[in-house]
Design an enzyme around this catalytic site. Structure first.
Site, PDB file in Angstrom:
ATOM      1  N   SER A   1       4.325   1.528   7.331  1.00 43.86           N
ATOM      2  CA  SER A   1       5.090   2.769   6.763  1.00 43.86           C
ATOM      3  C   SER A   1       5.744   3.375   7.595  1.00 43.86           C
ATOM      4  O   SER A   1       6.980   4.041   7.187  1.00 43.86           O
ATOM      5  CB  SER A   1       4.024   3.574   6.198  1.00 43.86           C
ATOM      6  OG  SER A   1       3.235   4.066   7.272  1.00 43.86           O
TER       7      SER A   1
ATOM      8  N   THR B   1       0.843  -1.282  -0.048  1.00 50.95           N
ATOM      9  CA  THR B   1       0.116   0.047   0.106  1.00 50.95           C
ATOM     10  C   THR B   1       0.645   1.118   0.059  1.00 50.95           C
ATOM     11  O   THR B   1       0.697   2.286  -0.702  1.00 50.95           O
ATOM     12  CB  THR B   1      -0.928  -0.224   1.396  1.00 50.95           C
ATOM     13  OG1 THR B   1      -1.623  -1.212   1.241  1.00 50.95           O
ATOM     14  CG2 THR B   1      -1.838   1.210   1.296  1.00 50.95           C
ATOM     15  N   THR B   2       1.810   1.467   0.723  1.00 56.02           N
ATOM     16  CA  THR B   2       2.765   2.438   0.946  1.00 56.02           C
ATOM     17  C   THR B   2       3.676   2.591  -0.348  1.00 56.02           C
ATOM     18  O   THR B   2       3.903   3.740  -0.595  1.00 56.02           O
ATOM     19  CB  THR B   2       3.775   2.199   2.051  1.00 56.02           C
ATOM     20  OG1 THR B   2       2.875   1.905   3.303  1.00 56.02           O
ATOM     21  CG2 THR B   2       4.638   3.481   2.450  1.00 56.02           C
TER      22      THR B   2
ATOM     23  N   TYR C   1      -2.273 -10.897   2.891  1.00 56.67           N
ATOM     24  CA  TYR C   1      -2.406  -9.440   3.179  1.00 56.67           C
ATOM     25  C   TYR C   1      -3.786  -8.877   3.627  1.00 56.67           C
ATOM     26  O   TYR C   1      -4.591  -8.808   2.542  1.00 56.67           O
ATOM     27  CB  TYR C   1      -1.573  -8.546   2.123  1.00 56.67           C
ATOM     28  CG  TYR C   1      -1.436  -7.104   2.383  1.00 56.67           C
ATOM     29  CD1 TYR C   1      -1.769  -6.480   3.566  1.00 56.67           C
ATOM     30  CD2 TYR C   1      -0.779  -6.294   1.548  1.00 56.67           C
ATOM     31  CE1 TYR C   1      -1.848  -5.176   3.530  1.00 56.67           C
ATOM     32  CE2 TYR C   1      -0.680  -5.072   1.534  1.00 56.67           C
ATOM     33  CZ  TYR C   1      -0.946  -4.297   2.578  1.00 56.67           C
ATOM     34  OH  TYR C   1      -0.848  -2.963   2.946  1.00 56.67           O
TER      35      TYR C   1
ATOM     36  N   VAL D   1       4.837  -4.839  10.120  1.00 57.49           N
ATOM     37  CA  VAL D   1       4.934  -4.303   8.904  1.00 57.49           C
ATOM     38  C   VAL D   1       4.343  -2.959   8.748  1.00 57.49           C
ATOM     39  O   VAL D   1       3.117  -2.979   9.128  1.00 57.49           O
ATOM     40  CB  VAL D   1       4.224  -5.067   7.824  1.00 57.49           C
ATOM     41  CG1 VAL D   1       4.809  -4.583   6.386  1.00 57.49           C
ATOM     42  CG2 VAL D   1       4.740  -6.593   7.945  1.00 57.49           C
TER      43      VAL D   1
ATOM     44  N   LYS E   1      -0.156 -10.614   7.121  1.00 50.91           N
ATOM     45  CA  LYS E   1       0.095  -9.323   7.442  1.00 50.91           C
ATOM     46  C   LYS E   1      -0.943  -8.760   7.656  1.00 50.91           C
ATOM     47  O   LYS E   1      -1.789  -8.546   6.869  1.00 50.91           O
ATOM     48  CB  LYS E   1       0.775  -8.686   6.223  1.00 50.91           C
ATOM     49  CG  LYS E   1       1.048  -7.266   6.243  1.00 50.91           C
ATOM     50  CD  LYS E   1       1.595  -6.982   4.912  1.00 50.91           C
ATOM     51  CE  LYS E   1       1.508  -5.271   4.719  1.00 50.91           C
ATOM     52  NZ  LYS E   1       0.872  -4.452   5.483  1.00 50.91           N
TER      53      LYS E   1
ATOM     54  N   ASP F   1       0.587   0.566  12.795  1.00 43.62           N
ATOM     55  CA  ASP F   1       1.737   1.162  13.819  1.00 43.62           C
ATOM     56  C   ASP F   1       1.456   1.758  15.039  1.00 43.62           C
ATOM     57  O   ASP F   1       1.994   1.529  15.914  1.00 43.62           O
ATOM     58  CB  ASP F   1       2.694   1.840  12.920  1.00 43.62           C
ATOM     59  CG  ASP F   1       2.799   1.335  11.277  1.00 43.62           C
ATOM     60  OD1 ASP F   1       2.269   0.416  11.242  1.00 43.62           O
ATOM     61  OD2 ASP F   1       3.528   2.158  10.599  1.00 43.62           O
ATOM     62  N   GLU F   2       0.144   2.574  15.009  1.00 43.48           N
ATOM     63  CA  GLU F   2       0.013   3.323  16.440  1.00 43.48           C
ATOM     64  C   GLU F   2      -0.387   2.267  17.508  1.00 43.48           C
ATOM     65  O   GLU F   2      -0.685   2.902  18.340  1.00 43.48           O
ATOM     66  CB  GLU F   2      -0.976   4.413  16.071  1.00 43.48           C
ATOM     67  CG  GLU F   2      -2.259   4.113  15.163  1.00 43.48           C
ATOM     68  CD  GLU F   2      -1.921   4.288  13.638  1.00 43.48           C
ATOM     69  OE1 GLU F   2      -0.901   3.320  13.256  1.00 43.48           O
ATOM     70  OE2 GLU F   2      -2.684   4.703  12.939  1.00 43.48           O
TER      71      GLU F   2
ATOM     72  N   GLY G   1       0.105  -4.575  11.307  1.00 43.11           N
ATOM     73  CA  GLY G   1       0.248  -3.458  10.547  1.00 43.11           C
ATOM     74  C   GLY G   1      -0.620  -1.963  10.718  1.00 43.11           C
ATOM     75  O   GLY G   1      -0.612  -1.436   9.906  1.00 43.11           O
TER      76      GLY G   1
HETATM   77  C1  LIG Z   1      -3.494   1.957   5.564  1.00 45.75           C
HETATM   78  C2  LIG Z   1      -1.921   2.015   5.684  1.00 45.75           C
HETATM   79  O1  LIG Z   1      -1.503   2.580   4.795  1.00 45.75           O
HETATM   80  N1  LIG Z   1      -1.336   1.176   6.828  1.00 45.75           N
HETATM   81  C3  LIG Z   1       0.044   1.082   6.757  1.00 45.75           C
HETATM   82  C4  LIG Z   1       0.466   1.578   8.159  1.00 45.75           C
HETATM   83  O2  LIG Z   1       1.793   1.409   8.403  1.00 45.75           O
HETATM   84  C5  LIG Z   1      -0.074   3.150   8.317  1.00 45.75           C
HETATM   85  O3  LIG Z   1       0.639   3.867   7.472  1.00 45.75           O
HETATM   86  C6  LIG Z   1       0.302   3.429   9.933  1.00 45.75           C
HETATM   87  O4  LIG Z   1      -0.094   2.522  10.861  1.00 45.75           O
HETATM   88  C7  LIG Z   1      -0.257   4.887   9.987  1.00 45.75           C
HETATM   89  O5  LIG Z   1      -1.466   5.019  10.191  1.00 45.75           O
HETATM   90  C8  LIG Z   1       0.438  -0.464   6.764  1.00 45.75           C
HETATM   91  O6  LIG Z   1      -0.308  -1.406   7.379  1.00 45.75           O
HETATM   92  C9  LIG Z   1       0.270  -0.788   5.063  1.00 45.75           C
HETATM   93  C10 LIG Z   1       1.542  -1.417   4.582  1.00 45.75           C
HETATM   94  O7  LIG Z   1       1.887  -2.174   5.361  1.00 45.75           O
HETATM   95  C11 LIG Z   1       1.719  -1.647   3.222  1.00 45.75           C
HETATM   96  O8  LIG Z   1       2.366  -0.583   2.679  1.00 45.75           O
HETATM   97  O9  LIG Z   1       1.695  -2.511   2.527  1.00 45.75           O
END
Ligand SMILES: CC(=O)N[C@@H]([C@@H](O)[C@H](O)[C@H](O)CO)[C@@H](O)CC(=O)C(=O)O
Length: 307
Positions: A218, A52-53, A144, A216, A174, A201-202, A199
Site C-alpha cells: 500500500s 486488501t488496500t 495471495y 506489492v 504475493k 513494506d516496512e 508485502g
Molecule cells: C495488511 C496490509 O494491508 N498489508 C499491506 C502492506 O502494504 C501494509 O499496508 C504496509 O506494510 C504497512 O504496514 C499489503 O501487504 C496489502 C496488499 O498488498 C493489498 O492491498 O493487497
C-alpha cells in the site's frame, strides 16, 4: 491482446486504494489521474487492484468488475502489468471475477484464501485456488498469502507444493506475512518463471536479502519513488543507502502506528500526499480524523522532501 505470459512480474507493485465518492460510491473518474500519479510521480508501473488496500471484501462483485475494467482500460499503454485480485469468500464469485479478468485482458489474477470457512489443509486451499484458475487457465495466477488478515496460518511454502501440476500458469506468490523463513522457503522453491513478491513494506529490505523478486504494498502508492531507490541501491550493493531509506519508511509507519494506523488513515495519507480525491474508506473501516492525517502527512514531508 494475449496476457503477459512471458513477462515475469518484478519490481514495485502498488496495491491500489479504491476511489470512493463522499457518498460512498465507487469513483471511476479518479482512476485515470491515479494511474498518471503512480507512473509520473512515483515511478510505479505495476498495480495490484481490489486487494486488501482496495477494500475488496467490502465491495460487491459488480463493483469489483467495474473497478477492474476501468483500471485495465486506463492502464493500457501506461502500466506494465495490472494484476486483479479475485479472491472472495465464495468460490462462485471468485470464478465469476476470474472469467471477467480474462475478458478485460488483465495481466494476471491473484487469489486470497477464504477466511470465514477456512481451508483446514494446504491441499484444500490448493484445490480452491485450482478451481478458480480453471476458468482462466491461461492467465498468470498468483497465490495471495496474508495470514494476519485471513487467519489462515499454514505456511505459504506448503501451499506451493506441486501447485504447477494443478495450475500450469501459476506464476508466484504475493507474500504479505512476517515469517521470513517461510518466505525464504517460497523463494527457494520458486521456478525461474515465478515471482516471490513481498508485502510487508516496512521490512522489504530483509525480504530482498532473502531473494524477493519484487514487492506489492500500500505504501508504494506514496513512497514508491523512494522504494525504487532502495531497490536500486540494494541491486548495486549499497546496503547503507538501502537501509537509510528502509529506516525512513519504518520511522513513518511507526509514527503512524502510534497515532493509530489503519486503512482509513493510510488512504487519507495518500489523499494528502497525492492530491487525489480517493474519498473515505467504506464501513466498517472508519474515516481518518483530519488532524491525525495532517500530522502523519507532516511527518511524511519531513522524511521525504522530494514529493
Ligand atoms: C495488511 C496490509 O494491508 N498489508 C499491506 C502492506 O502494504 C501494509 O499496508 C504496509 O506494510 C504497512 O504496514 C499489503 O501487504 C496489502 C496488499 O498488498 C493489498 O492491498 O493487497
Amino acid at each position: 491482446m494475449a496476457p503477459a505470459l512471458d513477462k515475469k512480474l518484478t519490481g514495485l507493485v502498488a496495491a491500489t486504494f479504491t476511489p470512493f465518492t463522499t457518498q460512498g460510491e465507487i469513483n471511476l473518474a479518479e482512476i485515470g489521474p491515479y494511474i498518471d500519479y503512480l507512473t509520473e510521480k512515483q515511478g510505479v508501473n505495476n498495480i495490484f487492484v481490489n486487494g486488501t488496500t482496495g477494500e475488496s471484501m467490502s465491495l460487491s462483485v459488480a463493483e469489483r468488475k467495474d473497478l477492474a475494467e476501468e483500471w485495465c482500460r486506463k492502464a493500457k499503454g501506461k502500466m506494465d502489468q495490472v494484476i486483479i485480485h479475485v479472491g472472495c469468500m465464495s468460490l462462485t464469485d471468485s470464478k465469476e471475477l476470474a472469467r471477467h479478468a480474462v475478458q478485460i485482458e488483465a495481466d494476471g489474477i491473484a487469489v486470497i484464501s477464504p477466511s470465514f470457512f477456512k481451508p483446514s489443509t494446504a491441499d484444500a486451499l490448493r484445490t480452491f485456488l485450482y478451481q478458480v484458475s480453471s476458468v482462466a487457465p491461461t492467465l498468470p495466477f498468483y497465490y495471495y498469502h496474508i495470514p494476519a488478515v485471513t487467519g489462515v496460518n499454514m505456511p505459504a511454502r506448503d501451499v506451493l507444493e506441486n501447485i504447477e501440476e494443478l495450475i500450469p500458469f501459476f506464476r508466484g506468490v504475493k507474500f504479505s506475512g512476517n515469517d521470513l523463513m517461510d518466505f525464504g522457503q517460497c523463494v527457494s522453491y520458486c521456478q525461474p518463471h515465478w515471482s516471490a513478491l513481498y508485502g510487508v513494506d516496512e521490512q522489504l529490505l530483509a525480504a530482498l536479502a532473502m531473494g524477493a523478486h519484487g514487492a506489492v504494498g500500500s505504501t508504494y502508492n506514496y513512497v514508491g519513488y523512494h522504494v525504487n531507490e532502495l531497490m536500486s541501491a540494494f541491486d548495486h550493493g549499497d546496503i547503507i543507502q538501502a537501509r537509510t531509506i528502509q529506516f525512513k519508511i519504518q520511522e513513518l509507519l511507526s509514527y503512524a502506528k502510534k497515532l493509530g494506523f489503519d486503512l482509513g488513515v493510510n488512504k487519507q495519507l495518500m489523499n494528502e500526499v497525492s492530491g487525489l480525491s480517493l474519498g473515505p474508506p467504506r464501513l466498517p473501516v472508519m474515516p481518518c480524523p483530519v488532524d491525525q492525517a495532517l500530522a502523519i502527512a507532516q511527518k511524511y514531508h519531513s522524511l521525504f522532501s522530494k514529493n
